[in-house]
Design an enzyme around this catalytic site. Structure first.
Site, PDB file in Angstrom:
ATOM      1  N   CYS A   1     -17.596   0.829 -21.393  1.00  0.00           N
ATOM      2  CA  CYS A   1     -16.736   0.409 -22.501  1.00  0.00           C
ATOM      3  C   CYS A   1     -17.209  -0.946 -23.041  1.00  0.00           C
ATOM      4  O   CYS A   1     -18.238  -1.010 -23.699  1.00  0.00           O
ATOM      5  CB  CYS A   1     -15.273   0.415 -22.060  1.00  0.00           C
ATOM      6  SG  CYS A   1     -14.162   0.647 -23.454  1.00  0.00           S
TER       7      CYS A   1
ATOM      8  N   PRO B   1      12.458  -8.281   9.717  1.00  0.00           N
ATOM      9  CA  PRO B   1      12.405  -7.999   8.272  1.00  0.00           C
ATOM     10  C   PRO B   1      12.592  -6.511   7.968  1.00  0.00           C
ATOM     11  O   PRO B   1      13.271  -6.154   6.997  1.00  0.00           O
ATOM     12  CB  PRO B   1      10.997  -8.459   7.860  1.00  0.00           C
ATOM     13  CG  PRO B   1      10.555  -9.400   8.923  1.00  0.00           C
ATOM     14  CD  PRO B   1      11.249  -8.988  10.182  1.00  0.00           C
TER      15      PRO B   1
ATOM     16  N   GLY C   1       0.811  -1.209   0.000  1.00  0.00           N
ATOM     17  CA  GLY C   1       0.000   0.000   0.000  1.00  0.00           C
ATOM     18  C   GLY C   1       0.848   1.263   0.000  1.00  0.00           C
ATOM     19  O   GLY C   1       0.457   2.283   0.575  1.00  0.00           O
ATOM     20  N   LYS C   2       2.023   1.193  -0.653  1.00  0.00           N
ATOM     21  CA  LYS C   2       2.854   2.407  -0.758  1.00  0.00           C
ATOM     22  C   LYS C   2       2.107   3.511  -1.482  1.00  0.00           C
ATOM     23  O   LYS C   2       2.208   4.677  -1.141  1.00  0.00           O
ATOM     24  CB  LYS C   2       4.117   2.118  -1.588  1.00  0.00           C
ATOM     25  CG  LYS C   2       5.173   1.348  -0.882  1.00  0.00           C
ATOM     26  CD  LYS C   2       6.499   1.446  -1.633  1.00  0.00           C
ATOM     27  CE  LYS C   2       6.440   0.970  -3.069  1.00  0.00           C
ATOM     28  NZ  LYS C   2       6.426  -0.464  -3.251  1.00  0.00           N
TER      29      LYS C   2
ATOM     30  N   ARG D   1     -10.472  -0.118 -28.893  1.00  0.00           N
ATOM     31  CA  ARG D   1     -10.200  -0.196 -30.335  1.00  0.00           C
ATOM     32  C   ARG D   1     -11.494  -0.326 -31.144  1.00  0.00           C
ATOM     33  O   ARG D   1     -11.519  -0.069 -32.328  1.00  0.00           O
ATOM     34  CB  ARG D   1      -9.355  -1.432 -30.665  1.00  0.00           C
ATOM     35  CG  ARG D   1      -7.968  -1.404 -30.064  1.00  0.00           C
ATOM     36  CD  ARG D   1      -7.106  -2.544 -30.583  1.00  0.00           C
ATOM     37  NE  ARG D   1      -5.998  -2.804 -29.685  1.00  0.00           N
ATOM     38  CZ  ARG D   1      -4.865  -2.092 -29.665  1.00  0.00           C
ATOM     39  NH1 ARG D   1      -4.679  -1.111 -30.509  1.00  0.00           N
ATOM     40  NH2 ARG D   1      -3.913  -2.378 -28.794  1.00  0.00           N
TER      41      ARG D   1
ATOM     42  N   GLY E   1     -13.271  -4.466 -20.704  1.00  0.00           N
ATOM     43  CA  GLY E   1     -12.537  -5.717 -20.829  1.00  0.00           C
ATOM     44  C   GLY E   1     -12.133  -6.001 -22.261  1.00  0.00           C
ATOM     45  O   GLY E   1     -12.536  -5.298 -23.189  1.00  0.00           O
TER      46      GLY E   1
ATOM     47  N   GLU F   1     -14.927   5.933 -14.572  1.00  0.00           N
ATOM     48  CA  GLU F   1     -14.311   5.602 -13.270  1.00  0.00           C
ATOM     49  C   GLU F   1     -12.968   6.295 -13.068  1.00  0.00           C
ATOM     50  O   GLU F   1     -12.450   6.323 -11.954  1.00  0.00           O
ATOM     51  CB  GLU F   1     -14.169   4.082 -13.112  1.00  0.00           C
ATOM     52  CG  GLU F   1     -13.121   3.390 -13.976  1.00  0.00           C
ATOM     53  CD  GLU F   1     -13.642   2.946 -15.350  1.00  0.00           C
ATOM     54  OE1 GLU F   1     -14.612   3.558 -15.851  1.00  0.00           O
ATOM     55  OE2 GLU F   1     -13.065   1.999 -15.923  1.00  0.00           O
TER      56      GLU F   1
ATOM     57  N   ASP G   1      -1.655   3.029  -9.097  1.00  0.00           N
ATOM     58  CA  ASP G   1      -1.375   3.981  -8.013  1.00  0.00           C
ATOM     59  C   ASP G   1      -1.658   5.420  -8.448  1.00  0.00           C
ATOM     60  O   ASP G   1      -1.992   6.262  -7.615  1.00  0.00           O
ATOM     61  CB  ASP G   1       0.072   3.846  -7.538  1.00  0.00           C
ATOM     62  CG  ASP G   1       0.232   2.658  -6.588  1.00  0.00           C
ATOM     63  OD1 ASP G   1      -0.702   2.417  -5.794  1.00  0.00           O
ATOM     64  OD2 ASP G   1       1.259   1.977  -6.657  1.00  0.00           O
TER      65      ASP G   1
ATOM     66  N   GLU H   1      16.300  -4.915 -10.294  1.00  0.00           N
ATOM     67  CA  GLU H   1      15.918  -3.894 -11.273  1.00  0.00           C
ATOM     68  C   GLU H   1      15.617  -2.544 -10.634  1.00  0.00           C
ATOM     69  O   GLU H   1      15.578  -1.522 -11.316  1.00  0.00           O
ATOM     70  CB  GLU H   1      14.744  -4.388 -12.123  1.00  0.00           C
ATOM     71  CG  GLU H   1      13.548  -4.813 -11.308  1.00  0.00           C
ATOM     72  CD  GLU H   1      12.520  -5.582 -12.127  1.00  0.00           C
ATOM     73  OE1 GLU H   1      12.823  -5.965 -13.265  1.00  0.00           O
ATOM     74  OE2 GLU H   1      11.405  -5.767 -11.616  1.00  0.00           O
TER      75      GLU H   1
ATOM     76  N   HIS I   1     -14.478   5.659 -19.975  1.00  0.00           N
ATOM     77  CA  HIS I   1     -14.256   5.137 -18.621  1.00  0.00           C
ATOM     78  C   HIS I   1     -14.483   6.233 -17.582  1.00  0.00           C
ATOM     79  O   HIS I   1     -13.532   6.898 -17.158  1.00  0.00           O
ATOM     80  CB  HIS I   1     -12.838   4.590 -18.495  1.00  0.00           C
ATOM     81  CG  HIS I   1     -12.628   3.336 -19.263  1.00  0.00           C
ATOM     82  ND1 HIS I   1     -12.922   2.091 -18.761  1.00  0.00           N
ATOM     83  CD2 HIS I   1     -12.179   3.132 -20.526  1.00  0.00           C
ATOM     84  CE1 HIS I   1     -12.655   1.169 -19.663  1.00  0.00           C
ATOM     85  NE2 HIS I   1     -12.211   1.773 -20.747  1.00  0.00           N
TER      86      HIS I   1
END
Ligand code: GLN
Length: 529
Positions: free
Chosen positions: A380, A189, A15-16, A461, A353, A508, A70, A148, A506
């Protein structure tokens, strides 16, 4: 300009992003202008080509950038204006470095991670804000120790040298797990992930500790000692009880924003939390309740339809109504029939979707909503299946389909868009981002927006095939939104139905807890009736 870097330790999915967004909200409440950005260490140029199983939702910005979810939290929690500059991946960094190398910008030199890749990252840190912010919050994706992620952390270390310690805060979000067998919270940790950071030359200023249980003073002292931060900079972030919108309040109580402004030497007043308290109050004590079925195909994933779920919550807040979401797998409808899943629901929503799987189940859901006169909101793909359903069962075009699912259909009521026909590459080639839409007067859409022209974000599309417009209109389908430049159908409604709306865009991606999207708010209001 001041800089906040947020890293994560121990595990991913801590949850950063929510922590970054909440801190952004708190700094705004103190009168500061914030900018937020996400650096993702993976090699994809953007997440647009990743499956929801890999990545959750792909969040789309107004400028058409396909980004990490995010950024959705950032937009929902703050007023920051985000663009493609606010979402950076290793893929973009390497693409740019290699282009520069081919152009000869580094002529004569060996191109290396340090300094060429790290310079590229450093340039991007400040450029995203366009000089429009007092504070830039940068969240680094992944977990400390990932190979990475190293160039990003190295770039951050160098950045502090360039800019001065007094202008930077490092926040490390970590997990303090509870071990049932010993009945204890464990700090090891976190100690180890901070040790990894310090090896690279980064000393966090603040630890945000995710835990299931409260951290007592002993434990805070232990974390302080081993991680080399003051006790008061050990911030507890317990799992929130009701909703993510409690998080700004929780972090404010723990003093996170106070620590940040102190460290950055910012002279600002206290945060006014009345707004957020109002949001949480309305969420906790709704006057009504509705049951909404969301029919999709990643129902076991928390994140696949993130913004849709959040927008339903916002619409609940706007209507003083708790929204119970029932996640229905479209393939289950195909196997077991529609009744078991949709009977008694106050509203049905089919989100966006791609691909064939579950399509027939979604079509059954649209048919059920139309026939039983249950409020229906198709987004959509959800609009496209409603059109296919109408074509098959009202216009009696038995094999009607979208060309996406049946290239041979005799009735391609959903067509590939003209500009898509020449597209070969899959990355960033859909119709993306904010587009205009003119709204039909006296439509459900007009009643919701109270405007005759809007802009909404897109990612598709395929489109409504305009050659069916006339016949479908005569059978009771209203075209209530059209793109003025391309004539593309943006919204459909049904005449003989209390609330049936399909949108090609969209909505949302433009809803916030304090200002629900008008269509979501109208959908929930219809469901309440
Ligand atoms: N697959 C459909 C299209 O590409 C719908 C896309 C979506 O729902 N985002 O047009």
């Amino acid at each position: 300009m001041k800089y906040i870097f947020i890293t994560g330790g121990v595990v991913s999915s801590l949850g950063k992003g929510l922590t970054a967004a909440s801190l952004g909200a708190l700094l705004e409440q103190r009168g500061l202008r914030v900018c937020l950005q996400k650096f993702d260490p993976y090699l994809n140029v953007d997440p647009g080509t990743m499956s929801p199983f890999q990545h959750g939702e792909v969040y789309v910005l107004a400028d058409g950038a396909e980004t990490d979810l995010d950024l959705g939290h950032y937009e929902r929690f703050t007023h920051a204006k985000l663009s493609r500059k606010n979402s950076l991946t290793s893929g973009q960094i390497y693409e740019s470095v290699i282009q520069k190398e081919r152009r000869g910008d580094y002529l004569g030199k060996t191109v290396q991670v340090i300094p060429h890749v790290t310079n590229e990252i450093k340039e991007r840190i400040a450029s995203s804000a366009n000089g429009d912010a007092d504070v830039i919050i940068t969240e680094i994706g992944g977990t400390t120790g990932d190979i990475e992620g190293l160039p990003f952390l190295e770039a951050m270390r160098q950045f502090v040298l360039d800019i001065g310690k007094e202008n930077v805060v490092f926040i490390h979000v970590t997990l303090v797990p509870f071990l049932k067998s010993s009945g204890e919270l464990k700090t090891k940790p976190s100690q180890q992930s901070v040790a990894r950071l310090r090896e690279i030359g980064i000393q966090p200023d603040i630890l945000v500790c995710r835990s299931e249980k409260p951290l007592d003073l002993d434990l805070r002292q232990k974390l302080s000692l081993f991680c080399n931060v003051p006790v008061k900079a050990v911030i507890e972030e317990q799992d929130v009880e009701f909703s993510i919108y409690e998080l700004p309040l929780v972090l404010n109580k723990e003093g996170l924003d106070e620590l940040v402004v102190e460290k950055l030497g910012l002279k600002v007043g206290k945060a006014d939390m009345a707004d957020w308290e109002g949001v949480v109050r309305r969420l906790k004590y709704p006057k009504n309740r509705v049951n909404i079925a969301v029919v999709g195909k990643y129902m076991e994933l928390q994140d696949a339809y993130k913004s849709v779920y959040e927008s339903l919550t916002h619409a609940g807040i706007a209507n003083d109504c708790g929204v119970n979401v029932f996640r229905v797998d479209a393939e289950d409808i195909e196997k077991k029939g529609v009744d078991e899943f949709l009977q008694g629901k106050d509203g049905i929503l089919v989100p966006g979707g791609f691909g064939n799987r579950g399509i027939e189940g979604k079509i059954l859901a649209a048919q059920y909503a139309r026939e039983k006169k249950i409020p229906y909101f198709g987004i959509c793909l959800g609009m496209q299946v409603a059109v296919i359903e109408f074509a098959r069962h009202v216009a009696q075009l038995g094999k009607a389909n979208s060309l996406e699912f049946d290239a041979e259909t005799p009735h391609p009521v959903i067509n590939l868009m003209e500009q898509q026909k020449l597209v070969c590459n899959k990355g960033a080639t859909m119709r993306l981002g904010a587009q205009h839409c003119d709204i039909l007067p006296n439509s459900l859409a007009f009643n919701a927006y109270n405007k005759d022209s809007i802009t909404e974000r897109h990612r598709h599309r395929y489109e409504f095939n305009n050659s069916y417009q006339k016949s479908f209109s005569s059978l009771g389908m209203r075209i209530s939104g059209v793109n003025p430049e391309s004539n593309l159908v943006e919204m459909i409604e049904l005449n003989d139905h209390p609330w049936f709306v399909g949108v090609q865009f969209h909505p949302e991606f433009q809803s916030k807890p304090q200002s629900a999207h008008p269509l979501f708010a109208a959908f929930i209001a219809a469901a309440m009736k």
